[in-house]
Design a protein around this motif. Structure first.
Motif, PDB file in Angstrom:
ATOM      1  N   GLU A  23       7.900  -5.610  -1.520  1.00  0.00           N
ATOM      2  CA  GLU A  23       9.138  -6.372  -1.438  1.00  0.00           C
ATOM      3  C   GLU A  23       9.515  -6.610   0.018  1.00  0.00           C
ATOM      4  O   GLU A  23       9.189  -5.818   0.907  1.00  0.00           O
ATOM      5  N   ALA A  24      10.232  -7.723   0.266  1.00  0.00           N
ATOM      6  CA  ALA A  24      10.679  -8.035   1.626  1.00  0.00           C
ATOM      7  C   ALA A  24      11.689  -6.994   2.103  1.00  0.00           C
ATOM      8  O   ALA A  24      12.521  -6.514   1.332  1.00  0.00           O
ATOM      9  N   ALA A  25      11.612  -6.640   3.382  1.00  0.00           N
ATOM     10  CA  ALA A  25      12.519  -5.655   3.968  1.00  0.00           C
ATOM     11  C   ALA A  25      13.115  -6.230   5.248  1.00  0.00           C
ATOM     12  O   ALA A  25      12.558  -7.143   5.848  1.00  0.00           O
ATOM     13  N   SER A  26      14.270  -5.704   5.661  1.00  0.00           N
ATOM     14  CA  SER A  26      14.901  -6.168   6.891  1.00  0.00           C
ATOM     15  C   SER A  26      14.268  -5.476   8.091  1.00  0.00           C
ATOM     16  O   SER A  26      13.596  -4.452   7.955  1.00  0.00           O
ATOM     17  N   VAL A  27      14.493  -6.042   9.268  1.00  0.00           N
ATOM     18  CA  VAL A  27      13.961  -5.450  10.498  1.00  0.00           C
ATOM     19  C   VAL A  27      14.488  -4.034  10.679  1.00  0.00           C
ATOM     20  O   VAL A  27      13.766  -3.127  11.103  1.00  0.00           O
ATOM     21  N   ALA A  28      15.760  -3.826  10.350  1.00  0.00           N
ATOM     22  CA  ALA A  28      16.368  -2.500  10.507  1.00  0.00           C
ATOM     23  C   ALA A  28      15.721  -1.457   9.609  1.00  0.00           C
ATOM     24  O   ALA A  28      15.847  -0.253   9.857  1.00  0.00           O
ATOM     25  N   ASP A  29      15.012  -1.906   8.578  1.00  0.00           N
ATOM     26  CA  ASP A  29      14.306  -0.967   7.704  1.00  0.00           C
ATOM     27  C   ASP A  29      13.104  -0.322   8.401  1.00  0.00           C
ATOM     28  O   ASP A  29      12.509   0.613   7.866  1.00  0.00           O
ATOM     29  N   SER A  30      12.742  -0.840   9.577  1.00  0.00           N
ATOM     30  CA  SER A  30      11.619  -0.263  10.322  1.00  0.00           C
ATOM     31  C   SER A  30      11.832   1.216  10.593  1.00  0.00           C
ATOM     32  O   SER A  30      10.879   2.003  10.584  1.00  0.00           O
ATOM     33  N   PRO A  78      26.525 -15.650  18.369  1.00  0.00           N
ATOM     34  CA  PRO A  78      25.954 -15.249  17.076  1.00  0.00           C
ATOM     35  C   PRO A  78      24.435 -15.378  17.091  1.00  0.00           C
ATOM     36  O   PRO A  78      23.862 -16.151  17.857  1.00  0.00           O
ATOM     37  N   GLY A  79      23.790 -14.608  16.216  1.00  0.00           N
ATOM     38  CA  GLY A  79      22.351 -14.739  16.028  1.00  0.00           C
ATOM     39  C   GLY A  79      21.489 -14.065  17.065  1.00  0.00           C
ATOM     40  O   GLY A  79      20.289 -14.329  17.131  1.00  0.00           O
ATOM     41  N   GLU A  80      22.068 -13.171  17.879  1.00  0.00           N
ATOM     42  CA  GLU A  80      21.272 -12.497  18.903  1.00  0.00           C
ATOM     43  C   GLU A  80      20.745 -11.140  18.445  1.00  0.00           C
ATOM     44  O   GLU A  80      20.064 -10.460  19.204  1.00  0.00           O
ATOM     45  N   GLY A  81      21.071 -10.728  17.229  1.00  0.00           N
ATOM     46  CA  GLY A  81      20.497  -9.503  16.685  1.00  0.00           C
ATOM     47  C   GLY A  81      21.377  -8.283  16.743  1.00  0.00           C
ATOM     48  O   GLY A  81      20.904  -7.171  16.495  1.00  0.00           O
ATOM     49  N   LYS A  82      22.663  -8.438  17.009  1.00  0.00           N
ATOM     50  CA  LYS A  82      23.521  -7.260  17.185  1.00  0.00           C
ATOM     51  C   LYS A  82      23.697  -6.458  15.896  1.00  0.00           C
ATOM     52  O   LYS A  82      23.721  -5.227  15.935  1.00  0.00           O
ATOM     53  N   THR A  83      23.824  -7.134  14.758  1.00  0.00           N
ATOM     54  CA  THR A  83      23.997  -6.404  13.500  1.00  0.00           C
ATOM     55  C   THR A  83      22.743  -5.618  13.149  1.00  0.00           C
ATOM     56  O   THR A  83      22.811  -4.468  12.710  1.00  0.00           O
ATOM     57  N   THR A  84      21.595  -6.219  13.360  1.00  0.00           N
ATOM     58  CA  THR A  84      20.332  -5.521  13.121  1.00  0.00           C
ATOM     59  C   THR A  84      20.242  -4.279  14.005  1.00  0.00           C
ATOM     60  O   THR A  84      19.846  -3.202  13.544  1.00  0.00           O
ATOM     61  N   ASP A 104      31.320  -2.124   9.770  1.00  0.00           N
ATOM     62  CA  ASP A 104      31.115  -3.557   9.954  1.00  0.00           C
ATOM     63  C   ASP A 104      32.451  -4.176  10.347  1.00  0.00           C
ATOM     64  O   ASP A 104      33.273  -4.508   9.499  1.00  0.00           O
ATOM     65  N   CYS A 105      32.658  -4.331  11.657  1.00  0.00           N
ATOM     66  CA  CYS A 105      33.930  -4.830  12.191  1.00  0.00           C
ATOM     67  C   CYS A 105      33.932  -6.336  12.398  1.00  0.00           C
ATOM     68  O   CYS A 105      34.916  -6.879  12.910  1.00  0.00           O
ATOM     69  N   ASP A 106      32.856  -7.004  12.045  1.00  0.00           N
ATOM     70  CA  ASP A 106      32.800  -8.453  12.220  1.00  0.00           C
ATOM     71  C   ASP A 106      33.490  -9.106  11.024  1.00  0.00           C
ATOM     72  O   ASP A 106      32.846  -9.541  10.064  1.00  0.00           O
ATOM     73  N   LEU A 107      34.814  -9.159  11.091  1.00  0.00           N
ATOM     74  CA  LEU A 107      35.588  -9.682   9.974  1.00  0.00           C
ATOM     75  C   LEU A 107      35.398 -11.180   9.791  1.00  0.00           C
ATOM     76  O   LEU A 107      35.639 -11.713   8.711  1.00  0.00           O
ATOM     77  N   ARG A 108      34.977 -11.869  10.869  1.00  0.00           N
ATOM     78  CA  ARG A 108      34.754 -13.316  10.755  1.00  0.00           C
ATOM     79  C   ARG A 108      33.450 -13.624  10.022  1.00  0.00           C
ATOM     80  O   ARG A 108      33.352 -14.625   9.333  1.00  0.00           O
ATOM     81  N   LYS A 109      32.443 -12.758  10.187  1.00  0.00           N
ATOM     82  CA  LYS A 109      31.151 -13.010   9.550  1.00  0.00           C
ATOM     83  C   LYS A 109      30.431 -11.685   9.299  1.00  0.00           C
ATOM     84  O   LYS A 109      29.436 -11.362   9.939  1.00  0.00           O
ATOM     85  N   PRO A 110      30.917 -10.880   8.349  1.00  0.00           N
ATOM     86  CA  PRO A 110      30.275  -9.591   8.065  1.00  0.00           C
ATOM     87  C   PRO A 110      28.860  -9.786   7.534  1.00  0.00           C
ATOM     88  O   PRO A 110      28.604 -10.707   6.756  1.00  0.00           O
ATOM     89  N   ASN A 111      27.958  -8.890   7.942  1.00  0.00           N
ATOM     90  CA  ASN A 111      26.565  -9.097   7.563  1.00  0.00           C
ATOM     91  C   ASN A 111      25.816  -7.811   7.223  1.00  0.00           C
ATOM     92  O   ASN A 111      24.701  -7.870   6.723  1.00  0.00           O
ATOM     93  N   VAL A 112      26.413  -6.648   7.508  1.00  0.00           N
ATOM     94  CA  VAL A 112      25.703  -5.391   7.248  1.00  0.00           C
ATOM     95  C   VAL A 112      25.353  -5.265   5.774  1.00  0.00           C
ATOM     96  O   VAL A 112      24.242  -4.844   5.415  1.00  0.00           O
ATOM     97  N   HIS A 113      26.289  -5.634   4.894  1.00  0.00           N
ATOM     98  CA  HIS A 113      26.034  -5.476   3.455  1.00  0.00           C
ATOM     99  C   HIS A 113      24.845  -6.313   2.999  1.00  0.00           C
ATOM    100  O   HIS A 113      24.105  -5.913   2.106  1.00  0.00           O
ATOM    101  N   ARG A 114      24.642  -7.467   3.627  1.00  0.00           N
ATOM    102  CA  ARG A 114      23.497  -8.300   3.247  1.00  0.00           C
ATOM    103  C   ARG A 114      22.182  -7.642   3.659  1.00  0.00           C
ATOM    104  O   ARG A 114      21.175  -7.742   2.947  1.00  0.00           O
ATOM    105  N   GLN A 115      22.184  -6.988   4.820  1.00  0.00           N
ATOM    106  CA  GLN A 115      20.962  -6.301   5.237  1.00  0.00           C
ATOM    107  C   GLN A 115      20.654  -5.118   4.325  1.00  0.00           C
ATOM    108  O   GLN A 115      19.500  -4.688   4.224  1.00  0.00           O
ATOM    109  N   LEU A 116      21.681  -4.612   3.654  1.00  0.00           N
ATOM    110  CA  LEU A 116      21.486  -3.516   2.704  1.00  0.00           C
ATOM    111  C   LEU A 116      21.224  -4.022   1.293  1.00  0.00           C
ATOM    112  O   LEU A 116      21.032  -3.227   0.366  1.00  0.00           O
TER     113      LEU A 116
END
Length: 227
Positions: A23-30, A78-84, A104-116
């Motif tokens: 299955e596909a995994a996120s970079v943070a899963d490394s 955005p998109g520089e990899g900070k959430t990862t 996950d303090c990015d209230l404008r565009k939360p993304n941690v839950h998607r990586q999980l």
């Protein structure tokens, strides 16, 4: 050379990861499925770099009280990899045996839950924005099964300015309680270019990890800079 702060690590771009089941995994899963990879080692290099930098500057009273270390992770755009990197860093600390909380303090565009791989109905935005509803903190928290880190999730994107929420008393009490109960608190903050929230959050942190997406020739890397 421009900022006069140390670059803690150069982090290579990663190919699409796969779990043992294919299955596909996120970079943070490394950190979990490929702990000996160059990426995982670069995250551990960031961890020790932060520890060494903060050790020389930290308030002795905080050390005496054994308060946790708060690390804000941000970027210019955005998109520089900070959430990862925020998730990866939280996992690195937790796997090293330290009690760790990622918010996950990015209230404008939360993304941690998607990586999980999660889609919570409520998150930090609702907790901060609707105190009268009595949303319990534990309802927006989860445990990262791979590392044991605790995570406060985000959910939907805010459609109103959110700087007053992260600068408010409720969030300040949350960070204060996190300091008392965890060794490490990682704040995944919004990029500082588009919105001001991250500037407030930086003031609550002992260290700021600034992620810079750098492209040189045909090789793309993320560089993590700490101050």
């Amino acid at each position: 050379a421009i900022l006069k702060v140390p670059a803690l690590a150069s982090i290579p771009r990663q190919r699409q990861l796969r779990t043992g089941a294919g299955e596909a995994a996120s970079v943070a899963d490394s950190l979990i499925i490929a702990p000996l990879s160059i990426y995982s080692e670069s995250i551990r290099r960031i961890r020790i770099g932060i520890d060494q930098a903060v050790q020389h500057r930290r308030d002795p009273e905080a050390e005496e009280k054994r308060e946790g270390l708060v690390i804000a992770v941000s970027s210019a755009a955005p998109g520089e990899g900070k959430t990862t990197l925020a998730l990866s860093l939280a996992r690195a600390y937790s796997l090293a045996g330290m009690s760790t909380l990622l918010i996950d303090c990015d209230l404008r565009k939360p993304n941690v839950h998607r990586q999980l791989g999660m889609e919570p109905s409520e998150g930090l935005l609702e907790y901060l924005g609707r105190p009268k509803d009595g949303i319990e903190l534990k309802s927006i928290m989860t445990v990262d099964s791979g590392s044991g880190a605790q995570i406060i999730l985000g959910s939907r994107r805010a459609d109103v300015p959110t700087d007053q929420l992260v600068a408010g008393r409720t969030f300040a009490r949350l960070v204060s309680a996190a300091r008392e109960n965890f060794d490490i608190v990682v704040l995944d903050t919004p990029p500082v270019g588009p919105v001001v929230d991250g500037l407030y959050l930086a003031g609550m942190a002992d260290a700021v990890l600034f992620v810079v997406d750098a492209t040189v020739g045909a090789t793309a890397t993320d560089e993590a800079v700490a101050r």
